[in-house]
Write a protein that holds these residues in place. Structure first.
Motif, PDB file in Angstrom:
ATOM      1  N   ILE A 198       0.806  -1.232   0.226  1.00  0.00           N
ATOM      2  CA  ILE A 198      -0.020   0.180  -0.068  1.00  0.00           C
ATOM      3  C   ILE A 198       1.108   1.297  -0.006  1.00  0.00           C
ATOM      4  O   ILE A 198       1.791   1.548   0.966  1.00  0.00           O
ATOM      5  CB  ILE A 198      -0.870   0.000   1.166  1.00  0.00           C
ATOM      6  CG1 ILE A 198      -1.685  -1.325   1.564  1.00  0.00           C
ATOM      7  CG2 ILE A 198      -1.937   1.363   1.089  1.00  0.00           C
ATOM      8  CD1 ILE A 198      -2.595  -1.375   2.588  1.00  0.00           C
ATOM      9  N   ASP A 199       0.754   2.029  -1.084  1.00  0.00           N
ATOM     10  CA  ASP A 199       1.867   3.016  -1.069  1.00  0.00           C
ATOM     11  C   ASP A 199       1.115   4.659  -0.273  1.00  0.00           C
ATOM     12  O   ASP A 199       0.020   4.411   0.062  1.00  0.00           O
ATOM     13  CB  ASP A 199       1.738   3.600  -2.611  1.00  0.00           C
ATOM     14  CG  ASP A 199       0.813   4.219  -3.317  1.00  0.00           C
ATOM     15  OD1 ASP A 199      -0.012   4.615  -2.434  1.00  0.00           O
ATOM     16  OD2 ASP A 199       0.445   3.927  -4.563  1.00  0.00           O
ATOM     17  N   ASN A 201       0.408   7.222  -1.014  1.00  0.00           N
ATOM     18  CA  ASN A 201      -0.881   8.132  -1.219  1.00  0.00           C
ATOM     19  C   ASN A 201      -1.862   7.728  -0.703  1.00  0.00           C
ATOM     20  O   ASN A 201      -3.132   8.246  -0.712  1.00  0.00           O
ATOM     21  CB  ASN A 201      -1.081   8.435  -2.679  1.00  0.00           C
ATOM     22  CG  ASN A 201       0.270   9.080  -3.310  1.00  0.00           C
ATOM     23  OD1 ASN A 201       0.794   9.913  -2.543  1.00  0.00           O
ATOM     24  ND2 ASN A 201       0.632   8.728  -4.397  1.00  0.00           N
ATOM     25  N   ARG A 202      -2.361   6.400  -0.295  1.00  0.00           N
ATOM     26  CA  ARG A 202      -3.451   5.665   0.146  1.00  0.00           C
ATOM     27  C   ARG A 202      -3.626   5.567   1.664  1.00  0.00           C
ATOM     28  O   ARG A 202      -4.542   4.574   2.082  1.00  0.00           O
ATOM     29  CB  ARG A 202      -3.558   4.297  -0.676  1.00  0.00           C
ATOM     30  CG  ARG A 202      -3.540   4.464  -2.127  1.00  0.00           C
ATOM     31  CD  ARG A 202      -3.452   3.228  -2.912  1.00  0.00           C
ATOM     32  NE  ARG A 202      -4.413   2.219  -2.439  1.00  0.00           N
ATOM     33  CZ  ARG A 202      -4.211   0.947  -2.332  1.00  0.00           C
ATOM     34  NH1 ARG A 202      -3.228   0.470  -3.013  1.00  0.00           N
ATOM     35  NH2 ARG A 202      -5.049   0.182  -2.095  1.00  0.00           N
ATOM     36  N   LEU A 203      -2.367   6.070   2.230  1.00  0.00           N
ATOM     37  CA  LEU A 203      -2.490   5.909   3.944  1.00  0.00           C
ATOM     38  C   LEU A 203      -2.552   6.987   4.675  1.00  0.00           C
ATOM     39  O   LEU A 203      -1.919   8.213   4.068  1.00  0.00           O
ATOM     40  CB  LEU A 203      -0.969   5.127   4.137  1.00  0.00           C
ATOM     41  CG  LEU A 203      -0.793   3.722   3.535  1.00  0.00           C
ATOM     42  CD1 LEU A 203       0.404   2.931   3.830  1.00  0.00           C
ATOM     43  CD2 LEU A 203      -2.031   2.869   4.561  1.00  0.00           C
TER      44      LEU A 203
END
Length: 405
Positions: A198-199, A201-203
């Motif tokens: 999960i990169d 930008n999604r966290l």
């Protein structure tokens, strides 16, 4: 003298003396001799602590200033800097600090102790961790997390044998090790694999530059009734360089730079993550003997199945055995006898066998392999995961078998 007394409480005198003695003898850790990579910020901090132990506060403070300039969010480095400044004057740390500040300081001192204890730990060159007996070619790397000592190790698969590449300080759950139920804030003990990436930008920011979830709970966890979810290997908020030893909700947390180093080496859906309490380093010869014994048991199991010797075949399944279909030993035996009664020929080929000692369980191995099964009326190719336990009389038996872990 007062300066030394002030700083010794922070530097954990026993550890420092051991490390300084090693330096005086002109030795180096064998792990370092093997080319092992540490976090550069950690290496700089440890060098500063060594200078301070020798009483060279000016050099220590100058070097630490450079580290803080490069890593202004490294809270432990900030604490060391403040206490070195105080120690250089010969004064003691103010005992009247608030309870909140004292708790924060104590947590950071625990981090320092963990990092320093690793630095002076026994050398490991020429030895391997006994949790890894054999690696199939499909695994380029293996991650091993020593939860008791807040250390994450990255191994490379070198012709089936783990070779240590790097290691990093890590944070675990606030409840410690050994997750049992959802919400207990513990980090699980077991063998898992990385399921996805999960990169950033999604966290949310708390996870830092990215996350690598693992497949907790696995089949053995579910068999034992363990609950919970969302166990990840992830980074830290950019407001800090690292977190104290027990600060997560159960995840394994490392500095963002260290996370990026590991992310580049792992393979999604493949890379094993072994979470254990303590890491036992043994000789390659000792592992080889254990590996040979385990392979012999696996081969005997395969041969009895291929020979359609149903009685011998079923003897390799423990009385407590549970299949991936939920069958107990009695129902499993009935099913196998029924199936084998229709067979005139069976061929079983196993490939890509990996063997790992299962942490937190008594005398248990996790075995993974590709299986090609061919009989007179059926053919299948599957991925198998088996959990073998050694009985009191020394025999190995399968307690759990599944295709999806």
């Amino acid at each position: 003298m007062r300066a030394r007394q002030a700083i010794y409480g922070f530097l954990l005198l026993a550890c420092c003396v051991a490390w300084t003695a090693a330096l005086a003898a002109g030795t180096e850790t064998q792990a370092a001799a093997a080319g092992k990579v540490h976090s550069s910020a950690e290496a700089q901090l440890l060098a500063v602590l060594n200078l301070a132990q020798k009483g060279d506060y000016d050099s220590a403070i100058n070097d630490l200033s450079d580290l803080i300039e490069a890593r202004p969010n490294f809270r432990l480095a900030q604490l060391v800097y403040g206490e070195l400044m105080v120690a250089r004057t010969g004064r003691s740390i103010d005992p009247a600090i608030s309870e909140k500040m004292r708790d924060q300081r104590d947590a950071l001192l625990d981090e320092a102790k963990s990092r320093w204890a690793h630095r002076v730990s026994a050398a490991t060159d020429g030895k391997v961790p006994d949790v890894i007996l054999q690696l199939s070619p499909e695994y380029d790397h293996v991650v091993v997390v020593d939860l008791s000592n807040n250390r994450l190790y990255l191994f490379e698969n070198e012709q089936g044998v783990p070779r240590l590449l790097s290691d990093f300080y890590t944070t675990i759950g606030r409840g410690g090790a050994g997750k049992q139920v959802e919400g207990d804030m513990r980090t699980p003990i077991g063998i898992y694999h990385i399921t996805r990436y999960i990169d950033d930008n999604r966290l949310p920011e708390i996870y830092g530059v990215g996350a690598l979830p693992v497949n907790y709970p696995n089949a053995l966890d579910r068999l034992h009734g363990r609950t919970g979810y969302g166990i990840w290997l992830h980074g830290v908020p950019r407001t800090t360089y690292s977190r104290t030893p027990r600060a997560s909700e159960g995840c394994v947390v490392i500095a963002n730079d260290d996370f990026e180093s590991i992310r580049e080496q792992v393979t999604i859906g493949k890379t094993p993550v072994i979470m254990t309490t303590g890491l036992n380093w043994v000789s390659a010869a000792e592992v080889e003997q254990q590996r040979s014994d385990m392979l012999a048991a696996i081969e005997s199991w395969r041969h009895s199945w291929q020979a359609i010797d149903t009685k011998s075949y079923l003897a390799y399944y423990a009385p407590s055995f549970i299949s991936d279909k939920g069958l107990d030993k009695e129902d499993f035996a009935i099913e196998k006898k029924r199936i084998n009664a229709t067979k005139t020929k069976i061929e079983v080929d196993l490939s890509d066998i990996s063997i790992m000692r299962y942490p937190g369980e008594d005398r248990m191995m996790k075995v993974m392999f590709n299986q090609a099964y061919t009989s007179n009326n059926y053919h299948a190719e599957d991925r198998k995961v088996q959990y073998w336990r050694q009985s009191d009389d020394g025999d190995w038996q399968i307690v759990l078998e599944t295709e999806q872990d």
